[in-house]
Every structure is written in structure tokens, then in C-alpha cells.
Design a protein around this motif. Structure first.
Motif, short mmCIF file in Angstrom:
data_model
loop_
_atom_site.label_atom_id
_atom_site.label_comp_id
_atom_site.label_asym_id
_atom_site.label_seq_id
_atom_site.Cartn_x
_atom_site.Cartn_y
_atom_site.Cartn_z
N ASN A 148 58.01 -71.94 -33.64
CA ASN A 148 58.65 -73.43 -34.92
C ASN A 148 57.27 -74.38 -34.59
O ASN A 148 57.61 -74.67 -33.57
CB ASN A 148 60.24 -73.50 -35.21
CG ASN A 148 60.67 -74.59 -36.61
OD1 ASN A 148 59.82 -75.62 -36.53
ND2 ASN A 148 61.46 -74.54 -37.26
N ARG A 149 57.07 -75.00 -35.68
CA ARG A 149 56.13 -76.06 -35.37
C ARG A 149 56.60 -77.34 -34.91
O ARG A 149 56.13 -77.92 -34.27
CB ARG A 149 55.11 -76.12 -36.54
CG ARG A 149 54.26 -75.14 -36.38
CD ARG A 149 53.78 -75.02 -38.46
NE ARG A 149 52.19 -76.17 -38.28
CZ ARG A 149 52.41 -76.55 -38.76
NH1 ARG A 149 51.99 -75.73 -40.14
NH2 ARG A 149 51.09 -77.13 -38.94
N ASN A 150 57.67 -77.51 -35.24
CA ASN A 150 58.98 -78.77 -34.38
C ASN A 150 59.46 -78.70 -32.92
O ASN A 150 59.99 -79.42 -32.71
CB ASN A 150 60.04 -78.85 -35.50
CG ASN A 150 59.51 -79.52 -36.74
OD1 ASN A 150 58.50 -80.13 -37.00
ND2 ASN A 150 60.33 -79.00 -37.89
N GLY A 184 52.94 -71.77 -42.69
CA GLY A 184 54.49 -73.04 -43.12
C GLY A 184 54.86 -73.23 -41.75
O GLY A 184 54.07 -74.19 -41.62
N THR A 185 56.33 -73.04 -41.73
CA THR A 185 56.98 -74.23 -40.61
C THR A 185 56.83 -73.46 -39.10
O THR A 185 56.69 -74.06 -38.47
CB THR A 185 58.80 -73.99 -40.40
OG1 THR A 185 58.88 -72.83 -41.08
CG2 THR A 185 58.77 -74.40 -42.55
N HIS A 186 55.66 -72.28 -39.18
CA HIS A 186 56.17 -71.32 -37.89
C HIS A 186 54.44 -71.38 -37.77
O HIS A 186 53.24 -71.21 -38.50
CB HIS A 186 55.99 -71.18 -37.96
CG HIS A 186 57.99 -70.19 -37.68
ND1 HIS A 186 58.72 -71.07 -38.37
CD2 HIS A 186 58.54 -69.81 -36.94
CE1 HIS A 186 59.70 -71.13 -38.64
NE2 HIS A 186 59.77 -70.18 -37.30
N GLN A 188 65.00 -70.14 -49.85
CA GLN A 188 65.03 -70.61 -49.07
C GLN A 188 66.32 -69.97 -48.17
O GLN A 188 66.30 -69.34 -47.13
CB GLN A 188 64.33 -72.01 -48.77
CG GLN A 188 63.93 -72.10 -48.73
CD GLN A 188 63.28 -73.95 -48.51
OE1 GLN A 188 64.38 -74.41 -48.73
NE2 GLN A 188 62.20 -73.95 -48.01
N GLU A 205 48.32 -71.61 -38.58
CA GLU A 205 49.83 -72.04 -39.04
C GLU A 205 50.45 -71.45 -40.03
O GLU A 205 48.79 -71.79 -40.98
CB GLU A 205 49.21 -73.60 -38.45
CG GLU A 205 48.46 -74.05 -37.24
CD GLU A 205 49.24 -74.29 -36.60
OE1 GLU A 205 50.97 -74.02 -36.72
OE2 GLU A 205 49.01 -74.09 -34.41
N ASN A 207 56.63 -75.35 -28.60
CA ASN A 207 55.14 -74.90 -29.31
C ASN A 207 53.89 -75.37 -28.41
O ASN A 207 52.78 -75.17 -28.82
CB ASN A 207 54.95 -75.21 -30.27
CG ASN A 207 54.05 -74.64 -31.61
OD1 ASN A 207 52.85 -74.62 -31.67
ND2 ASN A 207 55.06 -74.10 -32.87
#
Length: 170
Positions: free
Chosen positions: A56-58, A132-134, A8, A130, A62
Motif C-alpha cells: 500500500n502506498r500509504n 492505484g493505491t499500491h 470496491q 505505481e 513503502n
């Protein structure tokens, strides 16, 4: 924040060497008015004109972006580094104040459009994936405004850089 795995971290380091145009993506609607600085923006097709954006989903934005369903991608000029820093959260400036500090105009459906940006690309979210993290958003464009001249703003090696536009001979 958890420590990254070596692969990563290597990926992030590699992506830091991928020069990218700097954009501020804005939205306005029932879920509120907001914006975020983003470099993960690229063209998909011109029939119909469509962009791909990765958020970013966080990110608080978003949820707002998806709820509002409409976005404007403001392609920043070399003069807009301060705008980029504000909307990247690099300053202590609250969201509503960010819009007051610069020359924002109202676009389609009340979308915030940055006056003097190299391009303002307004549209509706046509699809969301969706991964991974994004969230990967496909934005089908309804209005496109482009400036004929101006320096670019890119992000490279974890910092902003002004990219001079070649001057045309008179």
C-alpha cells in the motif's frame, strides 16, 4: 476513512476468499529497519528468480522499502501466527520490539531473516510500478533459503489458518 463504493467493497470481499501464503517482508538500510505482513506476493520468473510484491502506498514501510532498495520475504510457517500479527500491526508492539520477540538473524546487507521460516528470499528491488493505491515491486532474488518441512500459514476469510503439511511416508 471514506466509505467504499459497492464495487470496491465487492472486490475486497472477493479477495477475502482468495487464500494466500502469509509473509513478513523486512528491510534494513539507511532508511531504517522495518517489516510488514503481506499476502500480495507471487513468483514472476525463475530466470532470474523474481518475486512481485504489492505494498500500500500509504504504508510507512513503502517509503522505507524503496529507499533501502533491499528486501527479504520471509514465508511464515504455521508456528508464526504471532509474528504475522505483530508485523500486521494487530498488536501494540512497536517495530523494534517486534524484532526482539522472535528469532531474527542477519542476512545479506543486514536484512532481517526469520529463523524457522519456510523460506527466506533476499533480494534487491529491480523495478517499481505505481498502480492505484499500491506500489508493485519486482524483487530480483540474490539468496534463497528453504526449509524442507513445516506447516504453512495462510490468510483466508480475514483470518489466519494453519495449513498442515502432508507427512511423508518413512
Amino acid at each position: 476513512m471514506s466509505q467504499l463504493e459497492p464495487r470496491q467493497q465487492a472486490f475486497r470481499n472477493a479477495m477475502a476468499h482468495l487464500s494466500a501464503a502469509v509473509n513478513v517482508i523486512t528491510s534494513n538500510g539507511p532508511a531504517g529497519r522495518c517489516g510488514i505482513t503481506a499476502t500480495a506476493v507471487c513468483s514472476v520468473t525463475d530466470s532470474p528468480p523474481t518475486l512481485m510484491l504489492c505494498i500500500n502506498r500509504n504504508s510507512e514501510m513503502n517509503t522505507v522499502f524503496k529507499a533501502n532498495g533491499r528486501l527479504c520475504v520471509n514465508v511464515l510457517s504455521g508456528e508464526h501466527e504471532e509474528v504475522a500479527r505483530h508485523f500486521a500491526g494487530m498488536t501494540e508492539v512497536p517495530m523494534e520490539r517486534r524484532f526482539a520477540l522472535h528469532d531474527w538473524r542477519e542476512g545479506l546487507a543486514g536484512l532481517p531473516v526469520l529463523h524457522g521460516a519456510l523460506a527466506n528470499l533476499q533480494g534487491r528491488i529491480a523495478e517499481v510500478q505505481e498502480i492505484g493505491t499500491h506500489s508493485v515491486l519486482l524483487l530480483e532474488l540474490e539468496d534463497i533459503q528453504v526449509l524442507e518441512q513445516g506447516d504453512g500459514l495462510v490468510y483466508f476469510s480475514r483470518s489466519f489458518h494453519r495449513l498442515q503439511c502432508p507427512r511423508r511416508a518413512a
